[in-house]
Design an enzyme around this catalytic site. Sequence first.
Site, PDB file in Angstrom:
ATOM      1  N   GLN A  78       0.840  -1.201   0.000  1.00 13.08           N
ATOM      2  CA  GLN A  78       0.000   0.000   0.000  1.00 13.08           C
ATOM      3  C   GLN A  78       0.875   1.250   0.000  1.00 13.08           C
ATOM      4  O   GLN A  78       1.259   1.761   1.052  1.00 13.08           O
ATOM      5  CB  GLN A  78      -0.948   0.009   1.196  1.00 13.08           C
ATOM      6  CG  GLN A  78      -1.950   1.143   1.091  1.00 13.08           C
ATOM      7  CD  GLN A  78      -3.034   1.077   2.132  1.00 13.08           C
ATOM      8  OE1 GLN A  78      -3.054   0.235   3.013  1.00 13.08           O
ATOM      9  NE2 GLN A  78      -3.963   2.005   2.039  1.00 13.08           N
ATOM     10  N   PHE A  79       1.149   1.756  -1.189  1.00 12.99           N
ATOM     11  CA  PHE A  79       2.017   2.928  -1.310  1.00 12.99           C
ATOM     12  C   PHE A  79       1.389   4.168  -0.686  1.00 12.99           C
ATOM     13  O   PHE A  79       2.100   5.107  -0.323  1.00 12.99           O
ATOM     14  CB  PHE A  79       2.389   3.185  -2.775  1.00 12.99           C
ATOM     15  CG  PHE A  79       1.328   3.868  -3.590  1.00 12.99           C
ATOM     16  CD1 PHE A  79       1.336   5.248  -3.722  1.00 12.99           C
ATOM     17  CD2 PHE A  79       0.324   3.137  -4.217  1.00 12.99           C
ATOM     18  CE1 PHE A  79       0.363   5.887  -4.477  1.00 12.99           C
ATOM     19  CE2 PHE A  79      -0.647   3.762  -4.966  1.00 12.99           C
ATOM     20  CZ  PHE A  79      -0.636   5.137  -5.094  1.00 12.99           C
ATOM     21  N   THR A  80       0.070   4.188  -0.526  1.00 15.27           N
ATOM     22  CA  THR A  80      -0.585   5.384   0.008  1.00 15.27           C
ATOM     23  C   THR A  80      -0.225   5.641   1.468  1.00 15.27           C
ATOM     24  O   THR A  80      -0.537   6.715   1.991  1.00 15.27           O
ATOM     25  CB  THR A  80      -2.114   5.321  -0.145  1.00 15.27           C
ATOM     26  OG1 THR A  80      -2.616   4.186   0.559  1.00 15.27           O
ATOM     27  CG2 THR A  80      -2.502   5.237  -1.616  1.00 15.27           C
TER      28      THR A  80
END
Length: 149
Positions: A78-80
């Site tokens: 999850q890059f967010t």
Amino acid sequence: MKLVIQRCQEASVSVAGETVGTIQNGLMVLIGVGKDDTEEIADKYLKKLLQLRIFEDENGKTNRSLKDVSGSLLLISQFTLYANCRHGNRPSFTDAGDPKNAERLYKYLIAKAKEQVPVVETGIFGADMKVSLVNDGPFTIVLDDTAFA
């Protein structure tokens, strides 16, 4: 690197309506890879993750690790987690890792976790995923560089 660790009774992740990973009794972990992360950093985070004593013992105290309770792992990229919301209302993701390196480190973490944990399930890197979770407690921990200061 940043990890959001949730103790769960069950968790699953699906892509395009198909379940790609599911666990019972363990930890669902959202993994954000930063632009300066390396295998050495990933090793440090995995070690900390697997040693966290966040499961209850016979006295109801959070005194057992994932290994102690024979728990499972669900690892989801999850890059967010690297969203920067300091300027304006549209998040910037410039601190997130380059997708190629992030995917490489995500797969590295999975491989290393599988060496130590019997059940390791995953999401699909870069996919539009739907995550379902029954958080146990609720018990959620954010693990980032402040955990190692």
